[in-house]
Scaffold this active site. Structure first.
Site, PDB file in Angstrom:
ATOM      1  N   GLY A 242       0.602  -1.222  -0.067  1.00 24.00           N
ATOM      2  CA  GLY A 242       0.089   0.112  -0.028  1.00 24.00           C
ATOM      3  C   GLY A 242       0.738   1.292  -0.048  1.00 24.00           C
ATOM      4  N   GLU A 280       3.689  -6.732   1.830  1.00 23.32           N
ATOM      5  CA  GLU A 280       3.724  -7.288   0.356  1.00 23.32           C
ATOM      6  C   GLU A 280       3.469  -5.813  -0.440  1.00 23.32           C
ATOM      7  OE1 GLU A 280      -0.286  -8.619   0.653  1.00 23.32           O
ATOM      8  OE2 GLU A 280       0.409 -10.629   1.476  1.00 23.32           O
ATOM      9  N   PRO A 281       4.763  -4.960  -0.706  1.00 23.96           N
ATOM     10  CA  PRO A 281       4.617  -4.001  -1.427  1.00 23.96           C
ATOM     11  C   PRO A 281       4.418  -4.321  -3.017  1.00 23.96           C
ATOM     12  CG  PRO A 281       6.961  -4.425  -0.859  1.00 23.96           C
ATOM     13  CD  PRO A 281       6.054  -5.499  -0.245  1.00 23.96           C
ATOM     14  N   GLY A 282       3.852  -3.431  -3.566  1.00 25.39           N
ATOM     15  CA  GLY A 282       3.788  -3.662  -5.266  1.00 25.39           C
ATOM     16  C   GLY A 282       4.115  -2.560  -5.701  1.00 25.39           C
ATOM     17  N   ARG A 283       3.299  -1.244  -5.900  1.00 23.44           N
ATOM     18  CA  ARG A 283       3.473  -0.009  -6.533  1.00 23.44           C
ATOM     19  C   ARG A 283       4.643   0.496  -6.036  1.00 23.44           C
ATOM     20  NH1 ARG A 283      -0.807   3.106  -8.455  1.00 23.44           N
ATOM     21  NH2 ARG A 283      -2.417   2.051  -7.052  1.00 23.44           N
ATOM     22  N   CYS A 349     -10.633   6.139 -28.512  1.00 21.79           N
ATOM     23  CA  CYS A 349     -11.948   6.640 -28.810  1.00 21.79           C
ATOM     24  C   CYS A 349     -12.866   7.021 -27.815  1.00 21.79           C
ATOM     25  CB  CYS A 349     -13.046   5.375 -29.764  1.00 21.79           C
ATOM     26  SG  CYS A 349     -12.187   5.174 -31.191  1.00 21.79           S
ATOM     27  N   GLU A 350     -12.255   7.773 -26.697  1.00 16.47           N
ATOM     28  CA  GLU A 350     -13.105   8.311 -25.843  1.00 16.47           C
ATOM     29  C   GLU A 350     -12.458   9.639 -24.952  1.00 16.47           C
ATOM     30  OE1 GLU A 350     -13.640   4.632 -23.298  1.00 16.47           O
ATOM     31  OE2 GLU A 350     -13.274   6.159 -21.806  1.00 16.47           O
ATOM     32  N   TYR A 378       1.153  -1.166 -12.407  1.00 18.43           N
ATOM     33  CA  TYR A 378      -0.241  -1.445 -12.750  1.00 18.43           C
ATOM     34  C   TYR A 378      -0.653  -0.834 -14.238  1.00 18.43           C
ATOM     35  CZ  TYR A 378      -0.991  -2.342  -7.797  1.00 18.43           C
ATOM     36  OH  TYR A 378      -0.956  -2.972  -6.617  1.00 18.43           O
TER      37      TYR A 378
HETATM   38  N1  LLP Z   1      -1.387  -7.209  -1.047  1.00 15.34           N
HETATM   39  C1  LLP Z   1      -2.633  -7.048  -1.592  1.00 15.34           C
HETATM   40  C2  LLP Z   1      -3.422  -8.080  -0.808  1.00 15.34           C
HETATM   41  C3  LLP Z   1      -3.241  -6.315  -2.416  1.00 15.34           C
HETATM   42  O1  LLP Z   1      -4.459  -6.402  -2.647  1.00 15.34           O
HETATM   43  C4  LLP Z   1      -2.463  -5.401  -2.994  1.00 15.34           C
HETATM   44  C5  LLP Z   1      -2.937  -4.386  -3.903  1.00 15.34           C
HETATM   45  C6  LLP Z   1      -1.062  -5.321  -2.514  1.00 15.34           C
HETATM   46  C7  LLP Z   1      -0.695  -6.237  -1.689  1.00 15.34           C
HETATM   47  C8  LLP Z   1      -0.221  -4.282  -3.176  1.00 15.34           C
HETATM   48  O2  LLP Z   1      -0.538  -2.966  -2.847  1.00 15.34           O
HETATM   49  P1  LLP Z   1       0.537  -1.676  -3.519  1.00 15.34           P
HETATM   50  O3  LLP Z   1       1.818  -1.915  -2.418  1.00 15.34           O
HETATM   51  O4  LLP Z   1       0.721  -2.123  -4.923  1.00 15.34           O
HETATM   52  O5  LLP Z   1      -0.513  -0.606  -3.149  1.00 15.34           O
HETATM   53  N2  LLP Z   1      -5.543  -1.526 -10.072  1.00 15.34           N
HETATM   54  C9  LLP Z   1      -5.033  -0.343  -9.164  1.00 15.34           C
HETATM   55  C10 LLP Z   1      -4.271  -0.983  -7.910  1.00 15.34           C
HETATM   56  C11 LLP Z   1      -5.090  -2.142  -7.160  1.00 15.34           C
HETATM   57  C12 LLP Z   1      -4.087  -2.453  -5.892  1.00 15.34           C
HETATM   58  C13 LLP Z   1      -4.747  -3.803  -5.405  1.00 15.34           C
HETATM   59  N3  LLP Z   1      -4.066  -4.445  -4.452  1.00 15.34           N
HETATM   60  C14 LLP Z   1      -4.149   0.653  -9.465  1.00 15.34           C
HETATM   61  O6  LLP Z   1      -3.926   0.415 -10.872  1.00 15.34           O
HETATM   62  O7  LLP Z   1      -3.967   1.569  -9.170  1.00 15.34           O
END
Ligand code: LLP
Length: 419
Positions: A242, A280-283, A349-350, A378
């Site tokens: 997050g 669980e870092p993603g972004r 187209c939008e 993402y």
């Molecule tokens: N763990 C779980 C269970 C999650 O659902 C997520 C993201 C993460 C970790 C990673 O979160 P982060 O560190 O990336 O914030 N499609 C959206 C983002 C949806 C994120 C969903 N879950 C976008 O394009 O902004």
């Protein structure tokens, strides 16, 4: 003077004397020639450095801890492989990300699987692969797992809870609030935990929460720790992801160090000292290591100046779906003075197909390269074929060398599923 936008590009970015942006020693005009545009370009050294920064920040202060990369943020096998090589585990949401994690060579014991609507097929793949943790979101997950886990095997699980933490991010990416479709409220979670504790084939390892995404203030993320602790004493606490990423000049997300510090302060206060922690870092893991390279296809100076590029919603849904602001630069003319206010639009187209609005740019011309930094998270994930768009390649650059780790889709690919 260096262009201020360089701060938003990966660490390997620089500008050649002729004003051309370079990345890890590769000129963007060469990348455009060799791989075409649009292309998602990843600075591999910066990606690896970020993975190590996360791992070190967490495990030096809480040794019994693991970073698992949220694959959904950049679900390319090559990206997952980098994370594995840097000692991280992988969080997967669904069967596709799980299969690609296995292709990336991860130890299945380091996989954490999520989902609020896991199918029987997906859970079967998880059980057969002997993954480390299935995060149970509901009773149906438990029903299915009890059917699927063969005699003599025990599947380790976490239970996802709703921490009831509101966050200040876009509503579409809030997940920890009351009423979220993800996880269980405390009362329901306690009942399911008791059921799992009595199950002969499931091992109740701990609890999980995820507050939301693109959250700049780590206090909002650390607020999930106390509600997790209130569920009881377990061997494992998974604190989710997050942390926000920097997209614009004005963005000031917490650093990895500040974020981990906030989580661990809460963990010291509320959790058992010998518990295993997972994040669980993603972004925030991947966003800053990549940019998208486009070619300007048309420039229309009318009611406004519309600089249109050869991509858009097909490769980046962040602006359209989450009002994400980006910056951008003419990547072959980094020394040119800004001359006009423009809106950078895509080819779809939008009217919602806007990449950057407004933006100051030098007077753009057809054929100019336009680079949008901070597109690692993402974008590849949600790329699509809208208007018969061919999804772009993912190009890794490192030490002056570039290689496509995912090729551009072909016209043939578009019809490959026709029956
Ligand atoms: N763990 C779980 C269970 C999650 O659902 C997520 C993201 C993460 C970790 C990673 O979160 P982060 O560190 O990336 O914030 N499609 C959206 C983002 C949806 C994120 C969903 N879950 C976008 O394009 O902004």
């Amino acid at each position: 003077m260096a262009h201020p936008i360089l701060d938003l590009f990966p660490a390997g970015a620089a500008v050649d004397p002729d004003g051309t942006l370079t990345i890890a020693g590769c000129r963007v005009d060469d990348l455009a020639r060799d791989f075409g545009t649009p292309a998602i370009v990843v600075d591999e050294a910066s990606l690896r450095a970020r993975a190590r920064e996360y791992r070190d920040a967490l495990t030096t202060r809480w040794p019994n801890a693991r970073v698992v990369f949220a694959s959904k943020a950049f679900p390319a096998t090559a990206v997952q492989r980098v994370m594995v090589e840097e000692g991280l585990g992988l969080d997967v949401a669904g069967g596709g990300e799980l299969l690609s994690a296995l292709r990336a060579g991860v130890d299945p014991a380091l996989i954490v699987m999520h989902g609020n609507a896991k199918t029987t097929e997906e859970l079967r793949i998880a059980v057969e692969a002997r993954i480390g943790l299935v995060v149970v979101d509901n009773e149906d997950d438990v029903d299915r797992l009890e059917q699927l886990v063969p005699p003599g095997v025990v599947q380790r699980v976490l239970v996802r809870i709703v921490p009831e933490v509101a966050s200040s991010t876009h509503p579409h990416v809030q997940t920890g609030q009351v009423g979220s479709k993800f996880g269980l409220t405390a009362a329901a979670a306690r009942i399911l935990i008791a059921r799992i504790e009595a199950s002969p084939v499931l091992d109740m390892r701990g609890v999980h929460a995820h507050v939301g995404s693109q959250i700049m203030d780590p206090a909002e993320l650390a607020a999930a720790v106390a509600p997790l602790a209130a569920l009881g004493t377990f061997p494992v606490y998974d604190l989710g992801g997050g942390l926000g990423a920097r997209y614009t000049y004005d963005d000031r997300p917490a650093s990895v160090d500040e974020y981990v510090g906030a989580l661990l302060a809460a963990a010291q206060e509320h959790l058992p000292a010998d518990a295993e922690l997972i994040i669980e870092p993603g972004r925030s893991m991947v966003n800053g290591s990549a940019f998208t390279l486009y070619t300007v296809t048309t420039v229309k100076r009318d009611a406004r100046t519309f600089v249109a590029v050869d991509g858009g919603m097909g490769d980046n849904l962040e602006a359209a779906m989450y009002d994400q602001r980006y910056e951008a630069a003419l990547a072959g003319r980094m020394h040119d003075e800004d001359a006009e206010d423009v809106v950078v639009v895509g080819r779809h187209c939008e009217s919602g197909d806007v990449l950057v609005d407004p933006l100051r740019l030098p007077a753009a011309r057809v054929g100019d390269l336009l680079a949008v930094p901070a597109t690692g998270a993402y974008t590849h994930t949600m790329a699509n074929n809208y208007n018969g768009y061919r999804r772009p390649p993912v190009v890794f650059v490192r030490d002056g060398e570039a290689r496509a780790v995912i090729r551009r889709e072909t016209w043939e690919d578009l019809f490959g599923r026709d029956a």
